[in-house]
Design an enzyme around this catalytic site. Structure first.
Site, PDB file in Angstrom:
ATOM      1  N   ARG A 138       0.994 -20.993   1.077  1.00 30.67           N
ATOM      2  CA  ARG A 138       0.468 -20.274   2.247  1.00 30.67           C
ATOM      3  C   ARG A 138       1.544 -19.632   3.104  1.00 30.67           C
ATOM      4  O   ARG A 138       1.304 -19.303   4.258  1.00 30.67           O
ATOM      5  CB  ARG A 138      -0.429 -21.191   3.083  1.00 30.67           C
ATOM      6  CG  ARG A 138      -1.675 -21.628   2.337  1.00 30.67           C
ATOM      7  CD  ARG A 138      -2.582 -22.472   3.202  1.00 30.67           C
ATOM      8  NE  ARG A 138      -3.786 -22.851   2.470  1.00 30.67           N
ATOM      9  CZ  ARG A 138      -4.664 -23.746   2.882  1.00 30.67           C
ATOM     10  NH1 ARG A 138      -4.468 -24.350   4.051  1.00 30.67           N
ATOM     11  NH2 ARG A 138      -5.721 -24.038   2.175  1.00 30.67           N
ATOM     12  N   LYS A 193       4.576  -4.249   4.723  1.00 34.60           N
ATOM     13  CA  LYS A 193       3.641  -4.039   3.625  1.00 34.60           C
ATOM     14  C   LYS A 193       4.219  -4.650   2.354  1.00 34.60           C
ATOM     15  O   LYS A 193       5.331  -4.323   1.944  1.00 34.60           O
ATOM     16  CB  LYS A 193       3.421  -2.543   3.378  1.00 34.60           C
ATOM     17  CG  LYS A 193       2.335  -1.898   4.190  1.00 34.60           C
ATOM     18  CD  LYS A 193       2.142  -0.474   3.677  1.00 34.60           C
ATOM     19  CE  LYS A 193       1.045   0.248   4.400  1.00 34.60           C
ATOM     20  NZ  LYS A 193       0.870   1.618   3.861  1.00 34.60           N
ATOM     21  N   GLU A 234      11.688  10.069   0.886  1.00 31.70           N
ATOM     22  CA  GLU A 234      11.125   9.428   2.075  1.00 31.70           C
ATOM     23  C   GLU A 234      11.853   9.885   3.340  1.00 31.70           C
ATOM     24  O   GLU A 234      11.257   9.975   4.410  1.00 31.70           O
ATOM     25  CB  GLU A 234      11.175   7.906   1.940  1.00 31.70           C
ATOM     26  CG  GLU A 234      10.303   7.343   0.822  1.00 31.70           C
ATOM     27  CD  GLU A 234       8.812   7.469   1.097  1.00 31.70           C
ATOM     28  OE1 GLU A 234       8.422   7.776   2.248  1.00 31.70           O
ATOM     29  OE2 GLU A 234       8.016   7.270   0.151  1.00 31.70           O
ATOM     30  N   LYS A 263      10.168   5.332  11.276  1.00 27.95           N
ATOM     31  CA  LYS A 263       9.132   4.460  10.713  1.00 27.95           C
ATOM     32  C   LYS A 263       8.827   3.294  11.649  1.00 27.95           C
ATOM     33  O   LYS A 263       7.663   2.916  11.836  1.00 27.95           O
ATOM     34  CB  LYS A 263       9.548   3.937   9.339  1.00 27.95           C
ATOM     35  CG  LYS A 263       8.470   3.039   8.732  1.00 27.95           C
ATOM     36  CD  LYS A 263       8.616   2.794   7.267  1.00 27.95           C
ATOM     37  CE  LYS A 263       7.396   2.012   6.756  1.00 27.95           C
ATOM     38  NZ  LYS A 263       7.467   1.721   5.319  1.00 27.95           N
ATOM     39  N   GLU A 292      -2.144  -0.425   9.850  1.00 29.25           N
ATOM     40  CA  GLU A 292      -2.565   0.865   9.301  1.00 29.25           C
ATOM     41  C   GLU A 292      -4.050   1.152   9.571  1.00 29.25           C
ATOM     42  O   GLU A 292      -4.799   1.571   8.690  1.00 29.25           O
ATOM     43  CB  GLU A 292      -2.292   0.923   7.795  1.00 29.25           C
ATOM     44  CG  GLU A 292      -2.239   2.342   7.254  1.00 29.25           C
ATOM     45  CD  GLU A 292      -1.795   2.424   5.809  1.00 29.25           C
ATOM     46  OE1 GLU A 292      -2.661   2.569   4.935  1.00 29.25           O
ATOM     47  OE2 GLU A 292      -0.578   2.342   5.558  1.00 29.25           O
ATOM     48  N   ARG A 352      -0.467   4.766  11.569  1.00 28.46           N
ATOM     49  CA  ARG A 352       0.443   4.445  10.462  1.00 28.46           C
ATOM     50  C   ARG A 352       0.095   5.210   9.186  1.00 28.46           C
ATOM     51  O   ARG A 352       0.944   5.368   8.298  1.00 28.46           O
ATOM     52  CB  ARG A 352       0.436   2.934  10.211  1.00 28.46           C
ATOM     53  CG  ARG A 352       1.440   2.495   9.153  1.00 28.46           C
ATOM     54  CD  ARG A 352       1.609   0.994   9.091  1.00 28.46           C
ATOM     55  NE  ARG A 352       2.506   0.613   8.015  1.00 28.46           N
ATOM     56  CZ  ARG A 352       3.085  -0.577   7.893  1.00 28.46           C
ATOM     57  NH1 ARG A 352       2.857  -1.504   8.803  1.00 28.46           N
ATOM     58  NH2 ARG A 352       3.875  -0.841   6.880  1.00 28.46           N
ATOM     59  N   ASN A 368       1.787   8.063   4.940  1.00 23.83           N
ATOM     60  CA  ASN A 368       1.314   8.295   3.578  1.00 23.83           C
ATOM     61  C   ASN A 368       1.270   9.775   3.208  1.00 23.83           C
ATOM     62  O   ASN A 368       0.741  10.129   2.152  1.00 23.83           O
ATOM     63  CB  ASN A 368      -0.086   7.685   3.395  1.00 23.83           C
ATOM     64  CG  ASN A 368      -0.047   6.166   3.405  1.00 23.83           C
ATOM     65  OD1 ASN A 368       0.738   5.553   2.704  1.00 23.83           O
ATOM     66  ND2 ASN A 368      -0.900   5.575   4.227  1.00 23.83           N
ATOM     67  N   HIS A 399       1.557  10.921  -0.401  1.00 20.53           N
ATOM     68  CA  HIS A 399       1.379   9.747  -1.251  1.00 20.53           C
ATOM     69  C   HIS A 399       0.031   9.679  -1.959  1.00 20.53           C
ATOM     70  O   HIS A 399      -0.084   8.998  -2.975  1.00 20.53           O
ATOM     71  CB  HIS A 399       1.593   8.474  -0.427  1.00 20.53           C
ATOM     72  CG  HIS A 399       3.030   8.204  -0.123  1.00 20.53           C
ATOM     73  ND1 HIS A 399       3.825   9.093   0.572  1.00 20.53           N
ATOM     74  CD2 HIS A 399       3.835   7.152  -0.428  1.00 20.53           C
ATOM     75  CE1 HIS A 399       5.047   8.589   0.692  1.00 20.53           C
ATOM     76  NE2 HIS A 399       5.073   7.419   0.099  1.00 20.53           N
ATOM     77  N   HIS A 427       1.199   9.190  -5.470  1.00 22.04           N
ATOM     78  CA  HIS A 427       0.955   7.914  -6.129  1.00 22.04           C
ATOM     79  C   HIS A 427       0.136   8.097  -7.403  1.00 22.04           C
ATOM     80  O   HIS A 427       0.307   7.344  -8.371  1.00 22.04           O
ATOM     81  CB  HIS A 427       0.234   6.946  -5.193  1.00 22.04           C
ATOM     82  CG  HIS A 427       1.145   6.138  -4.331  1.00 22.04           C
ATOM     83  ND1 HIS A 427       0.694   5.376  -3.278  1.00 22.04           N
ATOM     84  CD2 HIS A 427       2.494   5.954  -4.371  1.00 22.04           C
ATOM     85  CE1 HIS A 427       1.724   4.767  -2.697  1.00 22.04           C
ATOM     86  NE2 HIS A 427       2.811   5.106  -3.343  1.00 22.04           N
ATOM     87  N   HIS A 484       9.636   6.838  -7.874  1.00 19.51           N
ATOM     88  CA  HIS A 484       8.736   7.002  -6.733  1.00 19.51           C
ATOM     89  C   HIS A 484       8.992   8.317  -5.999  1.00 19.51           C
ATOM     90  O   HIS A 484       8.060   9.086  -5.734  1.00 19.51           O
ATOM     91  CB  HIS A 484       8.905   5.825  -5.771  1.00 19.51           C
ATOM     92  CG  HIS A 484       8.102   5.940  -4.519  1.00 19.51           C
ATOM     93  ND1 HIS A 484       6.743   5.723  -4.476  1.00 19.51           N
ATOM     94  CD2 HIS A 484       8.471   6.280  -3.251  1.00 19.51           C
ATOM     95  CE1 HIS A 484       6.306   5.906  -3.244  1.00 19.51           C
ATOM     96  NE2 HIS A 484       7.327   6.242  -2.479  1.00 19.51           N
TER      97      HIS A 484
END
Length: 387
Positions: free
Chosen positions: A149, A171, A213, A250, A260, A264, A268, A271, A275, A290
């Site tokens: 946990r 993230k 980025e 950022k 998000e 936020r 993206n 992306h 992606h 990427h």
């Protein structure tokens, strides 16, 4: 203590009633009454440390921590090129190395990491160091956050991409059945240590991947920043300054919207389509890094920005010229387009059957939750193919 807390409550209430600002008292009051920091730890942005001498700064940081065992996760490339830069100053620790590559950011590798943690006897006071690029930070943080946990972890990003993007913001996730970052959590490292020493270990294509980025940060938040980025001799820039600027951009976005739910999402930009390209070619001989995929995505989504959000043709040309100048153009067979477009429907920003984009109003300003259609996505990819 209860009487003191009650008196403090009355003082703060009166200060607020008469609109007398006193932030320092207010922060104390919040923590005294509800232990805000502990119950909202996931909302608190991690400590970011810019290091000039990574081995010394890491050793100093660890000496100030209380932990039972120390573990270090890295990939095979980092083990060879980056681990030697910090190994001599580390206290006794256990290591786990996995085969480098996005293709290994999956549940099978996570099972191996969880088994290693178990075999090492790590308890909940253990501390994990993730040494590597975005794959290591994403997966190592995900495993640490779910083991028993959750155990604490530190990120030491070693690629430009992870330093300016993946290591900041909490993230964490892994790929699943070909879908990028399909399974994951939000969880913060206790610190991120960033050093440009590691950039010397990178091949040019990895440095260029991270540059995408950097370009994105200028496009979504700071036109002046974008205007100073190089096309020619891009690899000779002052990376330390660029990294600090990109991290600040950022960080400012993430602090306003940790989960998000709104703002936020502008991170993206490029992306949704990018992606899809990255996922489609992930297991193929045409594999894209990427940043290479996101460069395609930013050109395509800049085209959509012109059609839907007010980006001018001149700005579209500026964006296209920079990205093509740095990344060149990837040939995309027509036979691949439908499958790539279909992958856009799996993007995490989508709402029911609506494909959502973050698009540019102009260079330096971005808006989110802009719905696009399959037809528009095909037009955007056709625009890229036509360049």
């Amino acid at each position: 203590m209860a009487i003191i807390d009650f008196i403090l409550f009355l003082i703060i209430a009166n200060l607020k009633l008469f609109n007398i600002p006193n932030l320092q008292f207010y922060n104390f009051y919040t923590r005294a009454f509800c232990n805000f920091e502990s119950i909202n730890n996931i909302e608190k942005l991690e400590s970011i440390i810019f290091s000039n001498t990574i081995s010394d700064d890491l050793a100093g940081f660890l000496n100030r921590q209380d932990y039972s065992q120390l573990g270090l996760i890295m990939d095979s490339n980092t083990q060879e090129h980056c681990y030697p830069l910090i190994k001599s100053k580390l206290l006794p620790h256990r290591t786990f190395a996995f085969a480098a590559g996005e293709i290994n950011k999956n549940l099978d590798t996570c099972i191996q990491i969880w088994q290693w943690m178990t075999d090492c006897g790590f308890d909940r006071k253990a501390l994990i160091i993730n040494l590597g690029g975005g794959v290591t930070g994403d997966m190592g943080g995900f495993c640490a956050s779910t083991y028993k946990r959750g155990v604490r972890f530190i990120n030491i990003p070693t690629t430009l991409l992870s330093q300016v993007d993946a290591s900041v913001g909490g993230k964490l996730g892994i790929d699943f059945n070909g879908f990028k970052n399909h399974i994951g959590v939000f969880a913060e490292p206790i610190a991120v240590l960033i050093s440009d020493e590691f950039l010397k270990t990178l091949p040019v294509n990895e440095l260029r991947s991270g540059y995408a980025e950097v370009v994105k940060h200028g496009l979504i938040q700071n036109a002046d920043y974008f205007s100073c980025l190089k096309i020619q001799d891009w690899e000779s820039q002052d990376w330390k300054t660029l990294i600090e600027k990109s991290v600040s951009i950022k960080k400012s976005v993430v602090e306003k919207d940790p989960k998000e739910s709104g703002l936020r999402k502008i991170l993206n930009f490029g992306h949704t389509i990018g992606h899809a390209f990255e996922s489609f070619y992930l297991d193929s001989e045409n594999h894209l890094l990427h940043g290479e995929a996101i460069a395609i995505g930013m050109i395509s989504e800049a085209f959509l920005s012109n059609k839907k959000s007010g980006l001018t043709l001149d700005e579209l040309k500026q964006i296209t010229n920079l990205l093509l100048g740095v990344y060149g153009k990837i040939e995309i067979p027509m036979a691949d387009v439908d499958a790539i477009v279909a992958l856009c429907s799996q993007d995490k920003k989508n709402d029911s059957d609506r494909i959502n984009f973050s698009l540019l109003r102009k260079i330096g300003q971005c808006e989110y939750n802009i719905t696009g259609s399959i037809t528009e996505i095909k037009e955007a990819i056709a625009f890229y193919k036509s360049l």
